[in-house]
Design a protein around this motif. Structure first.
Motif, PDB file in Angstrom:
ATOM      1  N   ASN A  14       0.827  -1.208   0.000  1.00 33.13           N
ATOM      2  CA  ASN A  14       0.000   0.000   0.000  1.00 33.13           C
ATOM      3  C   ASN A  14       0.863   1.261   0.000  1.00 33.13           C
ATOM      4  O   ASN A  14       0.457   2.287   0.531  1.00 33.13           O
ATOM      5  N   HIS A  15       2.047   1.158  -0.606  1.00 34.53           N
ATOM      6  CA  HIS A  15       2.919   2.344  -0.563  1.00 34.53           C
ATOM      7  C   HIS A  15       2.288   3.530  -1.287  1.00 34.53           C
ATOM      8  O   HIS A  15       2.533   4.674  -0.911  1.00 34.53           O
ATOM      9  N   GLU A  16       1.436   3.243  -2.296  1.00 37.01           N
ATOM     10  CA  GLU A  16       0.788   4.358  -3.007  1.00 37.01           C
ATOM     11  C   GLU A  16      -0.225   5.057  -2.092  1.00 37.01           C
ATOM     12  O   GLU A  16      -0.401   6.266  -2.174  1.00 37.01           O
ATOM     13  N   GLN A  17      -0.878   4.284  -1.204  1.00 36.02           N
ATOM     14  CA  GLN A  17      -1.807   4.915  -0.252  1.00 36.02           C
ATOM     15  C   GLN A  17      -1.055   5.804   0.737  1.00 36.02           C
ATOM     16  O   GLN A  17      -1.523   6.869   1.093  1.00 36.02           O
ATOM     17  N   VAL A  18       0.120   5.339   1.165  1.00 37.96           N
ATOM     18  CA  VAL A  18       0.909   6.158   2.107  1.00 37.96           C
ATOM     19  C   VAL A  18       1.299   7.463   1.405  1.00 37.96           C
ATOM     20  O   VAL A  18       1.164   8.557   1.968  1.00 37.96           O
ATOM     21  N   ARG A  19       1.744   7.343   0.166  1.00 40.53           N
ATOM     22  CA  ARG A  19       2.142   8.538  -0.595  1.00 40.53           C
ATOM     23  C   ARG A  19       0.954   9.486  -0.748  1.00 40.53           C
ATOM     24  O   ARG A  19       1.095  10.708  -0.583  1.00 40.53           O
ATOM     25  N   ALA A  20      -0.221   8.912  -1.052  1.00 42.02           N
ATOM     26  CA  ALA A  20      -1.407   9.752  -1.269  1.00 42.02           C
ATOM     27  C   ALA A  20      -1.774  10.480   0.028  1.00 42.02           C
ATOM     28  O   ALA A  20      -2.131  11.669   0.007  1.00 42.02           O
ATOM     29  N   PHE A  21      -1.658   9.781   1.150  1.00 41.89           N
ATOM     30  CA  PHE A  21      -1.994  10.396   2.443  1.00 41.89           C
ATOM     31  C   PHE A  21      -1.045  11.571   2.728  1.00 41.89           C
ATOM     32  O   PHE A  21      -1.467  12.662   3.117  1.00 41.89           O
ATOM     33  N   ILE A  22       0.240  11.340   2.491  1.00 38.27           N
ATOM     34  CA  ILE A  22       1.241  12.387   2.742  1.00 38.27           C
ATOM     35  C   ILE A  22       0.992  13.573   1.790  1.00 38.27           C
ATOM     36  O   ILE A  22       1.081  14.742   2.177  1.00 38.27           O
ATOM     37  N   ARG A  23       0.623  13.238   0.560  1.00 35.58           N
ATOM     38  CA  ARG A  23       0.358  14.277  -0.445  1.00 35.58           C
ATOM     39  C   ARG A  23      -0.865  15.115  -0.043  1.00 35.58           C
ATOM     40  O   ARG A  23      -0.871  16.340  -0.204  1.00 35.58           O
ATOM     41  N   GLU A  24      -1.897  14.434   0.519  1.00 36.71           N
ATOM     42  CA  GLU A  24      -3.094  15.155   0.973  1.00 36.71           C
ATOM     43  C   GLU A  24      -2.768  16.163   2.064  1.00 36.71           C
ATOM     44  O   GLU A  24      -3.487  17.133   2.257  1.00 36.71           O
ATOM     45  N   LEU A  25      -1.683  15.902   2.793  1.00 35.71           N
ATOM     46  CA  LEU A  25      -1.272  16.844   3.849  1.00 35.71           C
ATOM     47  C   LEU A  25      -0.530  18.037   3.236  1.00 35.71           C
ATOM     48  O   LEU A  25      -0.099  18.940   3.942  1.00 35.71           O
ATOM     49  N   GLY A  26      -0.327  17.998   1.940  1.00 35.15           N
ATOM     50  CA  GLY A  26       0.348  19.102   1.255  1.00 35.15           C
ATOM     51  C   GLY A  26       1.831  18.859   1.014  1.00 35.15           C
ATOM     52  O   GLY A  26       2.553  19.749   0.582  1.00 35.15           O
ATOM     53  N   VAL A  27       2.276  17.623   1.292  1.00 35.50           N
ATOM     54  CA  VAL A  27       3.716  17.341   1.176  1.00 35.50           C
ATOM     55  C   VAL A  27       4.003  16.578  -0.121  1.00 35.50           C
ATOM     56  O   VAL A  27       3.506  15.467  -0.319  1.00 35.50           O
ATOM     57  N   PHE A  28       4.816  17.161  -0.977  1.00 35.02           N
ATOM     58  CA  PHE A  28       5.272  16.465  -2.185  1.00 35.02           C
ATOM     59  C   PHE A  28       6.431  15.558  -1.792  1.00 35.02           C
ATOM     60  O   PHE A  28       7.184  15.869  -0.869  1.00 35.02           O
ATOM     61  N   ASP A  29       6.556  14.435  -2.510  1.00 26.57           N
ATOM     62  CA  ASP A  29       7.645  13.525  -2.150  1.00 26.57           C
ATOM     63  C   ASP A  29       8.631  13.382  -3.290  1.00 26.57           C
ATOM     64  O   ASP A  29       8.431  13.925  -4.382  1.00 26.57           O
ATOM     65  N   LYS A  30       9.716  12.673  -2.996  1.00 31.61           N
ATOM     66  CA  LYS A  30      10.665  12.323  -4.061  1.00 31.61           C
ATOM     67  C   LYS A  30      11.045  10.864  -3.926  1.00 31.61           C
ATOM     68  O   LYS A  30      11.124  10.328  -2.818  1.00 31.61           O
ATOM     69  N   ASP A  31      11.272  10.260  -5.097  1.00 32.81           N
ATOM     70  CA  ASP A  31      11.546   8.832  -5.172  1.00 32.81           C
ATOM     71  C   ASP A  31      13.042   8.647  -5.408  1.00 32.81           C
ATOM     72  O   ASP A  31      13.552   8.993  -6.474  1.00 32.81           O
ATOM     73  N   LEU A  32      13.752   8.144  -4.404  1.00 30.51           N
ATOM     74  CA  LEU A  32      15.172   7.877  -4.585  1.00 30.51           C
ATOM     75  C   LEU A  32      15.348   6.368  -4.709  1.00 30.51           C
ATOM     76  O   LEU A  32      15.400   5.658  -3.702  1.00 30.51           O
ATOM     77  N   ASP A  33      15.336   5.882  -5.945  1.00 28.65           N
ATOM     78  CA  ASP A  33      15.482   4.461  -6.216  1.00 28.65           C
ATOM     79  C   ASP A  33      14.480   3.611  -5.424  1.00 28.65           C
ATOM     80  O   ASP A  33      14.832   2.593  -4.829  1.00 28.65           O
ATOM     81  N   GLY A  34      13.230   4.091  -5.364  1.00 28.97           N
ATOM     82  CA  GLY A  34      12.183   3.330  -4.668  1.00 28.97           C
ATOM     83  C   GLY A  34      11.982   3.733  -3.215  1.00 28.97           C
ATOM     84  O   GLY A  34      10.995   3.362  -2.606  1.00 28.97           O
ATOM     85  N   TYR A  35      12.921   4.491  -2.661  1.00 25.65           N
ATOM     86  CA  TYR A  35      12.807   4.955  -1.272  1.00 25.65           C
ATOM     87  C   TYR A  35      12.182   6.354  -1.310  1.00 25.65           C
ATOM     88  O   TYR A  35      12.723   7.243  -1.976  1.00 25.65           O
ATOM     89  N   PHE A  36      11.060   6.542  -0.608  1.00 21.47           N
ATOM     90  CA  PHE A  36      10.356   7.836  -0.685  1.00 21.47           C
ATOM     91  C   PHE A  36      10.656   8.733   0.511  1.00 21.47           C
ATOM     92  O   PHE A  36      10.600   8.287   1.663  1.00 21.47           O
ATOM     93  N   TYR A  37      10.935   9.999   0.191  1.00 27.11           N
ATOM     94  CA  TYR A  37      11.236  11.036   1.186  1.00 27.11           C
ATOM     95  C   TYR A  37      10.394  12.263   0.842  1.00 27.11           C
ATOM     96  O   TYR A  37       9.971  12.426  -0.307  1.00 27.11           O
ATOM     97  N   PRO A  38      10.194  13.170   1.815  1.00 29.89           N
ATOM     98  CA  PRO A  38       9.554  14.427   1.420  1.00 29.89           C
ATOM     99  C   PRO A  38      10.475  15.185   0.459  1.00 29.89           C
ATOM    100  O   PRO A  38      11.703  15.074   0.579  1.00 29.89           O
ATOM    101  N   TYR A  39       9.878  15.915  -0.470  1.00 35.17           N
ATOM    102  CA  TYR A  39      10.686  16.624  -1.464  1.00 35.17           C
ATOM    103  C   TYR A  39      11.680  17.578  -0.787  1.00 35.17           C
ATOM    104  O   TYR A  39      12.773  17.809  -1.285  1.00 35.17           O
TER     105      TYR A  39
END
Ligand SMILES: Cc1cc2nc3c(=O)[nH]c(=O)nc-3n(C[C@H](O)[C@H](O)[C@H](O)COP(=O)(O)OP(=O)(O)OC[C@H]3O[C@@H](n4cnc5c(N)ncnc54)[C@H](O)[C@@H]3O)c2cc1C
Length: 404
Positions: free
Chosen positions: A78-103
């Motif tokens: 469910n990593h896409e759900q986690v990303r969507a939840f974080i995004r709903e909080l207004g936080v864009f993320d970045k994908d570092l070889d599959g590892y996600f961090y806030p932008y």
């Protein structure tokens, strides 16, 4: 009773990642929720995650990245759900070889976004409130060192024993036991290993690639050497097994393969060729490029060869010894660096006592457990925050259905 004699729908014990996610989901659905935490700040631990950058999920997801004494087949991707939840909080993320961090590359972005959402949803937060007891008589009574809260349901989201300075307690395990639920053995995981090996004096400060073996477990990556032990990704990932063996006094040695990209035969051939081509070179010169230079020095010394020995003077037996020491570099260990240095606690509230679709206690209806307090621990790479999210999401879905 709490001073305003409110009866909450859900009181969440612990305002860490799992508790904050749950509170937000419940309050968005219109439930009356409160959070309690012994810290003076919500999400204190989040600030320290991912070396201050918060690696909150991973695109390689599934139950194979987690450990437990129970069956984990219910854990999906469910990593896409986690990303969507974080995004709903207004936080864009970045994908570092599959590892996600806030932008922003800052964990504080995530903590603040969660805190802002908690504030805008008007969720009551009892900070600096250490919960000392949870009891049930018609409703739940949550006693803290400062107040008493009443609530229809309770969710224990108080984490494990790791990183005590960031907020930890045994409350979750005590509460489970009090209500007749089992807890499993606890061990520090994602933690460095201690050792008295003399070679560590020489290797202290070195970061070298390699594959680390402990009993049947292995993991490859960058190993960090300190004067009193080793750490780094592969060591952290296998440390939970060492943690449990330390408890049972069954410790074994760690073996490191510094040249995992060649098998024994290929490495023997590689070294033999180098020796034949450069007979007048010193051994240290001749081996450059195989792996970290300081590691080569240690392997040569362990093989009882002086570093300035000309390779023409070495024979097949020396090559065999070198190959063995490159591939089975053995370090005897004392144990782990303990709970305070660990990132996660292995073991916890036994999943056999929890409905894993809802995270509700089977014995004690209305009592839920989410996050690290449960007997689930993930490897390095965003898996533990994802578990905190996954379990909070399961509890939220059930609580919303039951209460509304
Ligand atoms: C240094 C470090 C780095 C990490 N990096 C990562 C990473 O990059 N990616 C990743 O996925 N995971 C990482 N983790 C692991 C991850 O942070 C945890 O697994 C996750 O935070 C667990 O969430 P939780 O909500 O279950 O518990 P916690 O985050 O531990 O929250 C529990 C909360 O409950 C509170 N509490 C405890 N007892 C009581 C009590 N009696 N009364 C009131 N409040 C109480 C605590 O103060 C705390 O705020 C890291 C952990 C550490 C320590």
């Amino acid at each position: 009773m709490n001073t305003d004699e409110k009866i909450y729908d859900v009181c969440i014990v612990g305002a860490g990642f799992s508790g904050l996610v749950l509170a937000i989901k419940l309050a968005r659905a219109g439930l009356l929720v409160c959070l309690t935490d012994l810290n003076r700040l919500v999400g204190r631990k989040i600030l320290s995650t991912g070396n201050g950058r918060c690696n909150f999920t991973n695109s390689r997801m599934g139950n194979e990245y987690y450990y437990s004494n129970s069956d984990l087949s219910f854990i999906g991707d469910n990593h896409e759900q986690v990303r969507a939840f974080i995004r709903e909080l207004g936080v864009f993320d970045k994908d570092l070889d599959g590892y996600f961090y806030p932008y922003t590359n800052q964990a504080k972005t995530i903590r603040e976004a969660l805190e802002n959402e908690i504030n805008s949803l008007n969720i009551d937060v009892y900070l600096d409130n250490r919960v000392t007891d949870i009891s049930f008589e018609n409703v739940y009574t949550i006693t803290t060192n400062r107040t008493v809260i009443t609530s229809k349901k309770v969710c224990v989201a108080c984490g494990g024993l790791s990183a005590a300075t960031l907020g930890s307690s045994k409350l979750g395990y005590k509460t489970a036991n009090k209500f007749g639920m089992k807890t499993t053995k606890l061990a520090p995981a994602l933690v460095g290993i201690t050792s008295n090996e003399i070679c560590l004096k020489e290797l202290a400060g070195v970061r070298a690639s390699g594959k680390v073996y402990y009993k049947d477990y292995s993991c490859e990556g960058e190993i960090q050497f300190n004067k009193d032990g080793i750490s780094g990704y592969p060591v952290m990932c296998i440390s939970r097994f060492i943690g449990f063996d330390e408890l049972d006094k069954h410790l074994s040695d760690i073996r490191i393969d510094f040249i995992p990209y060649l098998d024994n035969e290929q490495l023997t051939k590689e070294i033999t060729n180098r020796f034949q081509k450069n007979p007048s070179k010193s051994i240290l010169n001749c081996l450059v490029g195989l792996c970290n230079e300081k590691v080569i020095e240690q392997v040569v010394s362990l093989s009882r060869i002086y570093g300035d020995t000309l390779v023409a003077k070495l024979d097949e037996q020396d090559i065999e010894t070198l190959v063995y020491n490159f591939k089975v570099f053995t370090i005897s260990i004392k144990g782990t660096k303990g709970f305070d240095s660990s990132q996660v606690t292995a073991g916890g509230v036994d999943l056999s006592g929890v409905n894993t679709d809802t995270m509700e206690s089977i014995n004690r209806p209305g009592l839920y457990f989410i996050g690290e307090v449960l007997d689930v621990d993930g490897i390095c790479g965003g898996y533990n925050l994802t578990w905190a999210y996954t379990s909070a999401d399961a509890a939220a879905n059930d609580l919303i259905k039951v209460i509304k």
